[in-house]
Design an enzyme around this catalytic site. Structure first.
Site, PDB file in Angstrom:
ATOM      1  N   ASP A  33       0.853  -1.191   0.000  1.00 52.43           N
ATOM      2  CA  ASP A  33       0.000   0.000   0.000  1.00 52.43           C
ATOM      3  C   ASP A  33       0.889   1.242   0.000  1.00 52.43           C
ATOM      4  O   ASP A  33       2.121   1.126   0.027  1.00 52.43           O
ATOM      5  CB  ASP A  33      -0.951   0.000   1.200  1.00 52.43           C
ATOM      6  N   TYR A 154     -13.071   6.493 -13.455  1.00 52.26           N
ATOM      7  CA  TYR A 154     -13.198   5.253 -12.666  1.00 52.26           C
ATOM      8  C   TYR A 154     -13.898   4.157 -13.468  1.00 52.26           C
ATOM      9  O   TYR A 154     -13.378   3.041 -13.590  1.00 52.26           O
ATOM     10  CB  TYR A 154     -13.972   5.550 -11.385  1.00 52.26           C
ATOM     11  N   LYS A 158     -12.163   0.590 -14.878  1.00 48.35           N
ATOM     12  CA  LYS A 158     -12.621  -0.726 -14.442  1.00 48.35           C
ATOM     13  C   LYS A 158     -13.124  -1.566 -15.616  1.00 48.35           C
ATOM     14  O   LYS A 158     -12.926  -2.791 -15.647  1.00 48.35           O
ATOM     15  CB  LYS A 158     -13.708  -0.578 -13.379  1.00 48.35           C
TER      16      LYS A 158
END
Length: 260
Positions: A33, A154, A158
């Site tokens: 992360d 977004y 995706k």
């Protein structure tokens, strides 16, 4: 049998829930992360992606059993384009050589029900062409038009990721090497990313109208985590190139019997 997993986005949301679930099952998890993980890197950059591969290779001693590429953003900003598509693919492709050392290698990533939302054709083509500079330039144009248009960053990222999984999974490098590669497509997950949306009754009603989930509504992160854990387990020997909607019925409502 204990396995070694790499989970990106491990510090929060679905990634954190997946890491905790796998650890509770006795597996070794190498978390990735921005901060607060075993490997702290920025997957929106080439340098961060290279550092991720190098550090995971060192920690794992060159062998892992599964990659769970969760890291992503939903904000209407340029960084979303870089991490959601190019970061995910760099993770999967960069760590594939380490998977080849496993007796039961597995790989899975996270798309979204938003892949069914309106997308931007120019940005989509840049993704599919593998042209990150062009993708970032187009994403900046969308970002500057405001959040309603910017949301297409977004949804387009995706959709592109889901299409990459569909076309890549059956190839010699993946299926031919005995590595099942798949994706999940969650609907609304109760996480810091969606906290503001579900904080009020008005917000919840608006969200339900936009993303209907007749089966039990929005879900806790552990729900998609359980599916990710199974897809990356030894039990999953034959799913190949599947994008599994875990969405309380959203996909069935939107697409009906157009797909099966």
């Amino acid at each position: 049998m204990s396995r070694t997993y790499v989970v990106t986005g491990a510090a929060s949301g679905i990634g954190k829930a997946t890491s905790e679930l796998l650890t509770s099952q006795g597996h070794t998890v190498i978390g990735v992360d921005l901060r607060g993980s075993d490997v702290n890197v920025d997957l929106t950059t080439d340098a961060g992606r290279t550092a991720m591969v190098d550090q995971v290779t060192e920690i794992s001693e060159g062998r892992i059993d599964a990659v769970v590429a969760v890291a992503g953003l939903a904000a209407p900003i340029v960084a979303t384009a870089s991490v959601n598509y190019f970061g995910a693919i760099a993770t999967l492709e960069g760590l594939r050589p380490l998977l080849l050392k496993s007796d039961a290698p597995r790989a899975v990533t996270v798309a979204s029900m938003a892949s069914l939302h309106p997308h931007d054709e120019i940005l989509l083509q840049a993704f599919l062409d593998g042209d990150e500079a062009a993708a970032r330039a187009r994403a900046l144009e969308l970002q500057e038009e405001g959040p309603e248009v910017g949301h297409k960053i977004y949804s387009t990222s995706k959709q592109a990721l889901a299409r990459w999984v569909r076309t890549t999974a059956p190839t010699a490098d993946w299926a031919g090497a005995g590595i099942p590669l798949n994706a999940i497509a969650p609907a609304v997950v109760l996480s810091p990313m969606t906290a503001d949306l579900v904080a009020t009754e008005e917000g919840r009603k608006a969200l339900t109208a936009q993303v209907p989930m007749p089966l039990n509504g929005p879900m806790q992160p552990v729900v998609p985590a359980r599916l990710l854990a199974w897809l990356s387990s030894e039990e999953n020997s034959h799913l190949c190139g599947q994008v599994i909607f875990i969405d309380g019925g959203f996909d069935a409502i939107v697409r009906g019997d157009k797909t099966w």
